[in-house]
Scaffold this motif. Structure first.
Motif, mmCIF file in Angstrom:
data_model
loop_
_atom_site.group_PDB
_atom_site.id
_atom_site.type_symbol
_atom_site.label_atom_id
_atom_site.label_comp_id
_atom_site.label_asym_id
_atom_site.label_seq_id
_atom_site.Cartn_x
_atom_site.Cartn_y
_atom_site.Cartn_z
ATOM 1 N N HIS A 196 0.799 -1.030 -0.019
ATOM 2 C CA HIS A 196 0.101 0.078 -0.089
ATOM 3 C C HIS A 196 0.891 1.210 -0.021
ATOM 4 O O HIS A 196 0.740 2.411 -0.653
ATOM 5 C CB HIS A 196 -1.016 0.006 1.269
ATOM 6 N N TRP A 197 1.868 0.991 0.824
ATOM 7 C CA TRP A 197 2.827 2.467 0.859
ATOM 8 C C TRP A 197 3.541 2.611 -0.430
ATOM 9 O O TRP A 197 3.286 3.825 -0.978
ATOM 10 C CB TRP A 197 3.885 2.164 2.124
ATOM 11 N N ILE A 198 3.983 1.672 -1.270
ATOM 12 C CA ILE A 198 4.555 1.867 -2.363
ATOM 13 C C ILE A 198 3.594 2.352 -3.567
ATOM 14 O O ILE A 198 3.936 3.142 -4.551
ATOM 15 C CB ILE A 198 5.302 0.803 -2.916
ATOM 16 N N GLU A 199 2.405 1.862 -3.360
ATOM 17 C CA GLU A 199 1.430 2.479 -4.359
ATOM 18 C C GLU A 199 0.993 3.823 -3.990
ATOM 19 O O GLU A 199 0.881 4.678 -5.118
ATOM 20 C CB GLU A 199 -0.108 1.544 -4.209
ATOM 21 N N THR A 200 0.794 4.137 -2.840
ATOM 22 C CA THR A 200 0.519 5.428 -2.685
ATOM 23 C C THR A 200 1.727 6.657 -2.914
ATOM 24 O O THR A 200 1.534 7.680 -3.540
ATOM 25 C CB THR A 200 0.021 5.736 -0.971
ATOM 26 N N ILE A 201 2.820 5.951 -2.681
ATOM 27 C CA ILE A 201 3.878 6.959 -3.062
ATOM 28 C C ILE A 201 4.055 6.871 -4.919
ATOM 29 O O ILE A 201 4.206 8.172 -5.442
ATOM 30 C CB ILE A 201 5.294 6.208 -2.755
ATOM 31 N N LEU A 202 3.821 5.999 -5.428
ATOM 32 C CA LEU A 202 4.172 6.126 -7.021
ATOM 33 C C LEU A 202 2.710 6.615 -7.711
ATOM 34 O O LEU A 202 3.063 7.205 -8.905
ATOM 35 C CB LEU A 202 4.470 4.524 -7.479
#
Ligand SMILES: CC(=O)N[C@H]1[C@H]([C@H](O)[C@H](O)CO)O[C@](OP(=O)(O)OC[C@H]2O[C@@H](n3ccc(N)nc3=O)[C@H](O)[C@@H]2O)(C(=O)O)C[C@@H]1O
Ligand SMILES: CC(=O)N[C@@H]1[C@@H](O)[C@H](O[C@@H]2O[C@H](CO)[C@H](O)[C@H](O)[C@H]2O)[C@@H](CO)O[C@H]1O
Length: 332
Positions: A196-202
C-alpha cells in the motif's frame, strides 16, 4: 638418563607440536572464512551459483521469477501457500495495483552478461577501514541493503549499487542519494501495508501513516521503472532451508524471520553465477559495546525486537562458505 629429563623433553616436543598444529589449523580456518583479494578477476563459471543453490534450496527455485510479475496475478491468480513475508496469500489485490505501475524485468545490463559476478554488501562494521571500495566496484552486480550509505565511505564500500533491497521502514528518505541513476530498488514486503505504501508513493495517493514500526518516507522521489517487488519465495526458502524456521505456524504473527542480508545472499545465489559477500557478521552477544554498522554507532541491543537469530544465521553463512557456495571478502 634420568626419566624426568626425558619427560621434560617429551613435554616440550608435545607443546611445540600442539602450538604448531593449532596455528596451522587457525590458518586453515581463516582461509576458509576469509578470502584474500587477488588482483585478477575470479574465474566465473556459468550456472555455478545455481548448482550450489540447488544443493541448499532444492530444484523448486529454478522455476521461480526473481521479481513478481503482473501476468501471474492478473491473467491467472497464482496461488500462494503463505502470507507475507513468505508468500502473497491475502495481499493479492494490493499487489496487483503495485504490479500494474511497476516493472519486473531484469535489466539488459545484467541479462546480457555471459557470467554474472555479484557481491552482496552487508552493513556490518567489518567493512570499516577495509579499503574494499575498488574491489567491490569491479563486480558486475553490487547488492546493497536498506539505507546503508556509500557517500563518505566509498573507499571501504565502493560507490556502485546495482540492486538495493529495502522495505518502507528502511528506505532512505532521498532514494537519489546513495544510489546510482539506474539502481534497481527492490521492495521486500513484510506486510500488506508495504504494498500500500509503495502504491501511494508511486501514484501520489493519500499516504497512510499508521501500520509501520517506524515512519517511512511520505514523499519519495523515485522513477517507478526502477522499482521491483522481490518474490517472497526467496524469503520462504531462506527461512526454511537456511534457518529451519517453522513457516506455516508463523502466519499472521511473524516472530522469526531472516535478515535482509541473508535474504540478499539467497537472491544472489539464484540471480548470479558467482557470489561473494562482504560486511557480514555480528559481534558476540556478550560484546555489548561493539558497534554493528560501518556507518553508525549502534549495538546489538538495537536489534532486540527484530526477530532475527543472528547466531543461527552465522551458522548458515558458515555452511555456505564451507561448501564454496559463496566467498567472503571480509573475515567471518
Ligand atoms: C532496529 C532494527 O530494526 N534494525 C534492523 C535494520 C534496520 O531496519 C535497517 O537498518 C533500517 O534502519 O535492518 C536489518 O539489518 P541492517 O540494515 O542492520 O543490516 C543489513 C544486513 O547486513 C547484515 N549485517 C549487518 C550488520 C552486521 N554487523 N552484520 C551483518 O551481517 C545482516 O544480514 C543484515 O540483514 C535488516 O533489514 O535485516 C536488521 C536490523 O534488525
Ligand atoms: C510487529 C512489528 O511491527 N514488529 C516490528 C519488527 O518487524 C521490527 O523488526 C524489523 O522488521 C523489518 C521488517 O519490517 C525487518 O525484518 C528488520 O530486519 C527487523 O529488524 C522491529 C524493529 O525494532 O520492531 C518491531 O516492532
Amino acid at each position: 638418563m634420568p626419566s624426568w629429563k626425558f619427560l621434560a623433553m617429551l613435554a616440550l616436543v608435545l607443546v611445540v607440536v600442539m602450538v604448531w598444529y593449532s596455528i596451522s589449523r587457525e590458518d586453515k580456518y581463516f582461509e576458509l572464512f576469509y578470502f584474500p583479494i587477488s588482483e585478477k578477476k575470479e574465474p566465473c563459471f556459468q550456472g555455478e551459483a545455481e548448482r550450489q543453490a540447488s544443493k541448499i534450496f532444492g530444484n523448486r527455485s529454478r522455476e521461480q521469477p526473481i521479481f513478481l510479475q503482473l501476468k501471474d496475478y492478473f491473467w491467472v491468480k497464482t496461488p500462494s501457500a503463505y502470507e507475507l513475508p513468505f508468500g502473497t496469500k491475502g495481499s493479492e489485490d494490493l499487489l496487483l495495483r503495485v504490479l500494474a505501475i511497476t516493472s519486473y524485468a531484469i535489466p539488459d545490463s545484467i541479462q546480457s552478461l555471459e557470467c554474472r559476478r555479484c557481491v552482496v554488501v552487508g552493513n556490518g562494521h567489518r567493512l570499516r577501514n577495509s579499503s574494499l571500495g575498488n574491489v567491490i566496484n569491479k563486480y558486475d552486480v553490487v547488492i546493497r541493503l536498506n539505507n546503508a550509505p556509500v557517500t563518505g565511505y566509498e573507499g571501504d564500500v565502493g560507490s556502485k549499487t546495482t540492486i538495493r533491497l529495502f522495505y518502507p521502514e528502511s528506505a532512505h528518505f532521498d532514494p537519489k542519494i546513495e544510489n546510482n541513476p539506474d539502481t534497481l530498488l527492490v521492495l521486500v514486503a513484510f506486510k500488506a501495508m508495504d504494498f500500500h505504501w509503495i502504491e501511494t508513493i508511486l501514484s501520489d495517493k493519500k499516504r497512510v501513516r499508521k501500520g509501520f514500526w517506524k515512519q517511512p518516507p511520505l514523499i519519495w522521489d523515485v522513477n517507478p521503472k526502477q522499482i521491483r517487488i522481490l518474490n517472497p519465495f526467496f524469503m520462504e526458502i531462506a527461512a526454511d532451508k537456511l534457518l529451519s524456521l517453522p513457516i506455516q505456524q508463523q502466519a499472521r504473527k511473524v516472530k522469526q524471520k531472516p535478515t535482509t542480508g541473508l535474504l540478499a545472499i539467497t537472491l544472489a545465489l539464484h540471480l548470479c553465477d558467482l557470489v561473494h559477500i562482504a560486511g557480514f557478521g555480528y559481534p558476540d552477544p556478550y560484546n555489548k559495546k561493539q558497534t554493528i554498522h560501518y556507518y553508525e554507532q549502534i549495538t546489538l541491543k538495537s536489534m532486540a525486537s527484530s526477530g532475527h537469530n543472528v547466531s543461527q544465521e552465522a551458522l548458515a553463512i558458515k555452511r555456505m562458505l564451507e561448501m564454496g557456495a559463496v566467498k567472503n571478502l571480509t573475515y567471518f
